[in-house]
Design a protein around this motif. Structure first.
Motif, mmCIF file in Angstrom:
data_model
loop_
_atom_site.group_PDB
_atom_site.id
_atom_site.type_symbol
_atom_site.label_atom_id
_atom_site.label_comp_id
_atom_site.label_asym_id
_atom_site.label_seq_id
_atom_site.Cartn_x
_atom_site.Cartn_y
_atom_site.Cartn_z
ATOM 1 N N PHE A 180 29.640 -14.954 -14.349
ATOM 2 C CA PHE A 180 29.498 -15.293 -15.770
ATOM 3 C C PHE A 180 30.632 -14.678 -16.595
ATOM 4 O O PHE A 180 31.334 -15.354 -17.344
ATOM 5 C CB PHE A 180 28.129 -14.789 -16.239
ATOM 6 C CG PHE A 180 27.855 -14.915 -17.709
ATOM 7 C CD1 PHE A 180 27.906 -16.157 -18.335
ATOM 8 C CD2 PHE A 180 27.515 -13.800 -18.474
ATOM 9 C CE1 PHE A 180 27.627 -16.280 -19.697
ATOM 10 C CE2 PHE A 180 27.240 -13.915 -19.825
ATOM 11 C CZ PHE A 180 27.297 -15.152 -20.441
ATOM 12 N N GLN A 181 30.846 -13.367 -16.406
ATOM 13 C CA GLN A 181 31.831 -12.673 -17.232
ATOM 14 C C GLN A 181 33.258 -13.054 -16.871
ATOM 15 O O GLN A 181 34.118 -13.176 -17.737
ATOM 16 C CB GLN A 181 31.656 -11.154 -17.110
ATOM 17 C CG GLN A 181 30.317 -10.691 -17.635
ATOM 18 C CD GLN A 181 30.201 -9.181 -17.638
ATOM 19 O OE1 GLN A 181 31.184 -8.473 -17.737
ATOM 20 N NE2 GLN A 181 28.988 -8.686 -17.537
ATOM 21 N N THR A 182 33.512 -13.239 -15.568
ATOM 22 C CA THR A 182 34.881 -13.535 -15.165
ATOM 23 C C THR A 182 35.327 -14.898 -15.684
ATOM 24 O O THR A 182 36.405 -15.027 -16.268
ATOM 25 C CB THR A 182 35.020 -13.486 -13.633
ATOM 26 O OG1 THR A 182 34.725 -12.168 -13.207
ATOM 27 C CG2 THR A 182 36.431 -13.836 -13.194
ATOM 28 N N VAL A 183 34.488 -15.911 -15.497
ATOM 29 C CA VAL A 183 34.883 -17.251 -15.937
ATOM 30 C C VAL A 183 35.180 -17.249 -17.429
ATOM 31 O O VAL A 183 36.244 -17.684 -17.880
ATOM 32 C CB VAL A 183 33.780 -18.280 -15.599
ATOM 33 C CG1 VAL A 183 34.066 -19.609 -16.277
ATOM 34 C CG2 VAL A 183 33.682 -18.452 -14.096
ATOM 35 N N ILE A 184 34.259 -16.693 -18.221
ATOM 36 C CA ILE A 184 34.437 -16.762 -19.675
ATOM 37 C C ILE A 184 35.596 -15.895 -20.140
ATOM 38 O O ILE A 184 36.433 -16.322 -20.931
ATOM 39 C CB ILE A 184 33.132 -16.395 -20.400
ATOM 40 C CG1 ILE A 184 32.090 -17.473 -20.082
ATOM 41 C CG2 ILE A 184 33.345 -16.308 -21.904
ATOM 42 C CD1 ILE A 184 30.770 -17.263 -20.728
ATOM 43 N N PHE A 190 35.738 -6.988 -23.830
ATOM 44 C CA PHE A 190 36.639 -6.043 -23.184
ATOM 45 C C PHE A 190 37.446 -6.725 -22.080
ATOM 46 O O PHE A 190 38.669 -6.556 -21.978
ATOM 47 C CB PHE A 190 35.814 -4.880 -22.630
ATOM 48 C CG PHE A 190 36.608 -3.874 -21.851
ATOM 49 C CD1 PHE A 190 37.616 -3.161 -22.458
ATOM 50 C CD2 PHE A 190 36.349 -3.665 -20.505
ATOM 51 C CE1 PHE A 190 38.353 -2.227 -21.738
ATOM 52 C CE2 PHE A 190 37.075 -2.747 -19.783
ATOM 53 C CZ PHE A 190 38.080 -2.024 -20.405
ATOM 54 N N HIS A 191 36.767 -7.525 -21.251
ATOM 55 C CA HIS A 191 37.468 -8.166 -20.153
ATOM 56 C C HIS A 191 38.389 -9.285 -20.652
ATOM 57 O O HIS A 191 39.432 -9.539 -20.063
ATOM 58 C CB HIS A 191 36.476 -8.665 -19.107
ATOM 59 C CG HIS A 191 35.793 -7.534 -18.398
ATOM 60 N ND1 HIS A 191 36.393 -6.850 -17.369
ATOM 61 C CD2 HIS A 191 34.608 -6.920 -18.629
ATOM 62 C CE1 HIS A 191 35.586 -5.875 -16.979
ATOM 63 N NE2 HIS A 191 34.496 -5.898 -17.725
ATOM 64 N N THR A 192 38.010 -9.931 -21.749
ATOM 65 C CA THR A 192 38.899 -10.907 -22.376
ATOM 66 C C THR A 192 40.221 -10.240 -22.732
ATOM 67 O O THR A 192 41.297 -10.761 -22.486
ATOM 68 C CB THR A 192 38.245 -11.473 -23.651
ATOM 69 O OG1 THR A 192 37.042 -12.134 -23.290
ATOM 70 C CG2 THR A 192 39.164 -12.467 -24.339
ATOM 71 N N ARG A 195 46.255 -12.313 -10.504
ATOM 72 C CA ARG A 195 45.484 -11.781 -9.377
ATOM 73 C C ARG A 195 45.175 -10.283 -9.532
ATOM 74 O O ARG A 195 44.045 -9.845 -9.377
ATOM 75 C CB ARG A 195 46.246 -12.040 -8.083
ATOM 76 C CG ARG A 195 45.360 -12.260 -6.888
ATOM 77 C CD ARG A 195 46.197 -12.612 -5.689
ATOM 78 N NE ARG A 195 47.405 -11.803 -5.654
ATOM 79 C CZ ARG A 195 48.627 -12.290 -5.429
ATOM 80 N NH1 ARG A 195 48.799 -13.564 -5.204
ATOM 81 N NH2 ARG A 195 49.677 -11.502 -5.410
ATOM 82 N N ASN A 196 46.210 -9.507 -9.860
ATOM 83 C CA ASN A 196 45.984 -8.058 -9.996
ATOM 84 C C ASN A 196 45.070 -7.732 -11.173
ATOM 85 O O ASN A 196 44.219 -6.861 -11.092
ATOM 86 C CB ASN A 196 47.315 -7.331 -10.191
ATOM 87 C CG ASN A 196 48.072 -7.237 -8.887
ATOM 88 O OD1 ASN A 196 47.470 -7.324 -7.823
ATOM 89 N ND2 ASN A 196 49.383 -7.086 -8.976
ATOM 90 N N THR A 197 45.300 -8.453 -12.271
ATOM 91 C CA THR A 197 44.445 -8.259 -13.440
ATOM 92 C C THR A 197 42.999 -8.547 -13.064
ATOM 93 O O THR A 197 42.087 -7.806 -13.428
ATOM 94 C CB THR A 197 44.876 -9.203 -14.570
ATOM 95 O OG1 THR A 197 46.276 -9.087 -14.740
ATOM 96 C CG2 THR A 197 44.175 -8.857 -15.858
ATOM 97 N N ALA A 198 42.804 -9.626 -12.307
ATOM 98 C CA ALA A 198 41.442 -10.010 -11.912
ATOM 99 C C ALA A 198 40.806 -8.933 -11.035
ATOM 100 O O ALA A 198 39.618 -8.646 -11.171
ATOM 101 C CB ALA A 198 41.461 -11.344 -11.200
ATOM 102 N N THR A 199 41.611 -8.316 -10.158
ATOM 103 C CA THR A 199 41.061 -7.250 -9.307
ATOM 104 C C THR A 199 40.586 -6.091 -10.164
ATOM 105 O O THR A 199 39.455 -5.617 -10.023
ATOM 106 C CB THR A 199 42.130 -6.737 -8.327
ATOM 107 O OG1 THR A 199 42.747 -7.857 -7.715
ATOM 108 C CG2 THR A 199 41.516 -5.848 -7.277
ATOM 109 N N THR A 200 41.453 -5.636 -11.075
ATOM 110 C CA THR A 200 41.078 -4.525 -11.943
ATOM 111 C C THR A 200 39.814 -4.859 -12.717
ATOM 112 O O THR A 200 38.854 -4.079 -12.753
ATOM 113 C CB THR A 200 42.199 -4.240 -12.966
ATOM 114 O OG1 THR A 200 43.429 -4.168 -12.260
ATOM 115 C CG2 THR A 200 41.939 -2.967 -13.704
#
Lengths: 299, 273
Positions: B68-72, B146-148, B186-191
């Motif tokens: 949910f959080q990653t997609v948005i 925050f993740h945005t 990719r790296n941002t997504a890992t963090t």
């Protein structure tokens, strides 16, 4: 405007580059993206509707509240709920929270700045090991250690004091702070250290005259991050304190629920009030706050 | 100079992890001193139906929250990385939920989901799926800003030339998104993912305030199970056995993170603005 970004590197006769960097445009700004725009508006509604409902409900009379739909504006707006909250020790809770946040920030800075400096500058086995220790620490959830910490806090005679909140909160803010600081410190060039070393500067002088001024960005991110940890903390206050004396805002909010019973407007007024101080900080320091946290992700 | 920091951290964060394992072999009611209890807590834990259920809920909650959080936040972050004025204004508003504490946010939604008072006049928190989705949504509402921001910072660092080259090759917007933006993030997504997964282990406040682990024990995630065993039933040895589980999970996660992300390589982290 639309082809400007695209053609710039190809045309050799274009305007000198020096004129432009300040207003570098993003790659997505060239054309409108209706789908993304619509998605953003939907999320805007998701963000705003609960906030609107909260503020509107906090202005509703308690008699009107039962059977009331939170989306309807109050028919006779009132500040009574805010009055109730402010007369129930809100100021004391806020003051404790500010003290706790200041304590956490102070400890984190005093410990993490020198530590990160050593981790970046020394290439020894020990500094590498220390750095890895903090890496590992990023994933430790406070929940996993709250029982043993409870035992330790009790043995240290710190139970039910602000220090019981501040010390562990600071420790758990350290790993991310070290990551952020080492990231920033690595961007200081080797030459600058060497130049200072040639001048015969001591390590302490280097720390205060080179590292701290150069790492301002990272340091302000760490200040924001650790202050937010303290501001947001709930578990440590819940378990390590008991009386009114050291009670902080989050725990105070939680206690208002039993104090105000079914008076939902009063509970929401306390939630609104708890958001006001940090919202003011946000309005004043938005760039630093948002920019700093954006750096947490890195690349 | 590094020593005080290391010692402080070791004392308040690492020593308790070890102590948690020790306490899991003791009997302790919070008063007096822990008494040795051998494997009793572990035997009880492993034969406890609640553990399996709690593990399942914890993993499910983490997985659904992550998706949910990653997609948005990925989509919003990439969108917000553009520099038009309305985006700046919207991003400023998007960030507001993050300013409230988890406690405040949980209380807000507790009120808004109240069947007599709130927005939906239905007993959302009284049903298993309703309570589960409410926790996922409330967690997302708080942490998506925050993740945005993290994805926005990452997207701004993608070299513009890549897009220019792709545009010259005739790649459209969506092709560019899938062939450039996603791989570059990719790296941002890992963090972001690691922070999310660790973060969802700490949905304790949300669960405590919204559902108290209910209905029944259907949303009793591991940290809540631990809290109940320790601070409600005063069975701290048993609580420590649950906590040891969390320590193991966390250690596995952080080893994975060091392996997957650039952190371990001591790379320089540039600021995003």
């Amino acid at each position: 405007m639309s082809h400007d970004t695209l053609s710039r590197p190809v045309r050799t006769d274009s305007a000198p580059a020096a004129e432009r960097p300040a207003r570098r445009r993003g790659h997505w700004s060239r054309r409108a993206n209706p789908l993304a725009g619509a998605g953003a508006l939907i999320w805007l509604a998701v963000v705003i509707v609960p906030i609107y409902a909260m503020i509107s409900a906090s202005l509703t009379h308690q008699d009107e509240a039962l059977g009331h739909n939170a989306l309807k504006p109050p028919s006779h707006p009132t500040l009574d709920n805010y009055n109730t909250v402010l007369h129930n020790g809100f100021g004391h809770l806020l003051w404790n929270t500010v003290l706790a946040a200041a304590g956490v920030v102070l400890i984190v800075l005093v410990l993490c700045v020198p530590l990160s400096y050593v981790a970046v500058r020394t290439r020894g086995v020990w500094s590498g090991a220390a750095f890895r220790l903090f890496l590992l620490g990023v994933a430790i959830p406070a929940q996993a250690v709250v029982v043993p910490l409870y035992l330790m806090i009790a043995k240290l005679n710190l139970y039910d004091s602000l220090l019981a909140i501040v010390l562990p909160t600071a420790a758990f803010a350290m790993p991310v702070s070290v990551l952020i600081l080492t990231g920033t410190l690595r961007d200081i060039s080797e030459e600058m250290y060497e130049a200072m070393a040639l001048d015969g500067a001591s390590t302490t002088r280097m720390l205060f005259q080179l590292v701290i001024p150069m790492a301002k960005g990272g340091i302000s991110t760490v200040v924001i991050f650790s202050a937010l940890q303290a501001w947001n903390g709930f578990l440590f206050p819940l378990i390590f304190t008991q009386s009114d004396g050291p009670r902080v805002l989050t725990l105070g909010l939680f206690n208002y629920v039993s104090e105000f019973g079914v008076n939902i407007p009063a509970i929401l007024a306390s939630v609104v009030l708890s958001g006001v101080p940090i919202f003011i900080v946000y309005l004043v320091a938005r760039r630093a706050l948002v920019g700093g946290l954006m750096g947490v992700g890195g690349k | 100079m590094a020593l005080p920091g290391v010692l402080f951290f070791a004392f308040f964060a690492l020593a308790p992890m070890v102590l948690a394992f020790y306490l899991s072999f003791t009997r302790w009611n919070g008063l007096g001193d822990p008494q040795p209890a051998g494997l009793a807590n572990w035997r009880k834990l492993l034969s406890d139906d609640r553990l399996g259920q709690s593990l399942t809920v914890t993993v499910a909650l983490t997985a659904v929250s992550w998706a949910f959080q990653t997609v948005i936040s990925l989509l919003l972050g990439v969108w917000a990385a553009g520099r038009q004025r309305n985006r700046a204004v919207l991003s400023a508003i998007f960030f507001v939920p993050f300013l409230l504490s988890s406690t405040a946010i949980s209380l807000l939604f507790y009120a808004l989901l109240d069947p007599n008072f709130g927005i939906i006049h239905r007993d959302t928190l009284g049903t298993t799926s309703g309570a589960f989705l409410a926790i996922v949504f409330v967690g997302g509402w708080q942490f998506i800003p925050f993740h945005t921001l993290i994805y926005q910072g990452g997207a701004r660092q993608i070299p513009e030339v890549l897009y220019q080259a792709a545009a010259i090759d005739g790649a459209g917007r969506y092709r560019q998104f899938f062939s450039i933006t996603l791989p570059q993030l990719r790296n941002t997504a890992t963090t972001s993912s690691v922070l999310m997964i660790v973060g969802s282990l700490t949905y304790f406040e949300t669960v405590l305030i919204l559902t108290q682990g209910g209905p029944g024990t259907d949303t009793a995630i591991l940290p809540y199970l631990m809290y109940e065993a320790g601070f409600k039933s005063y069975d701290f040895g048993y609580a420590s056995a649950v906590a040891s589980f969390l320590v193991l999970a966390a250690t596995a996660l952080s080893l994975l993170m060091v392996k997957l992300s650039g952190f371990g390589a001591m790379r320089s982290t540039r600021e995003g603005m």
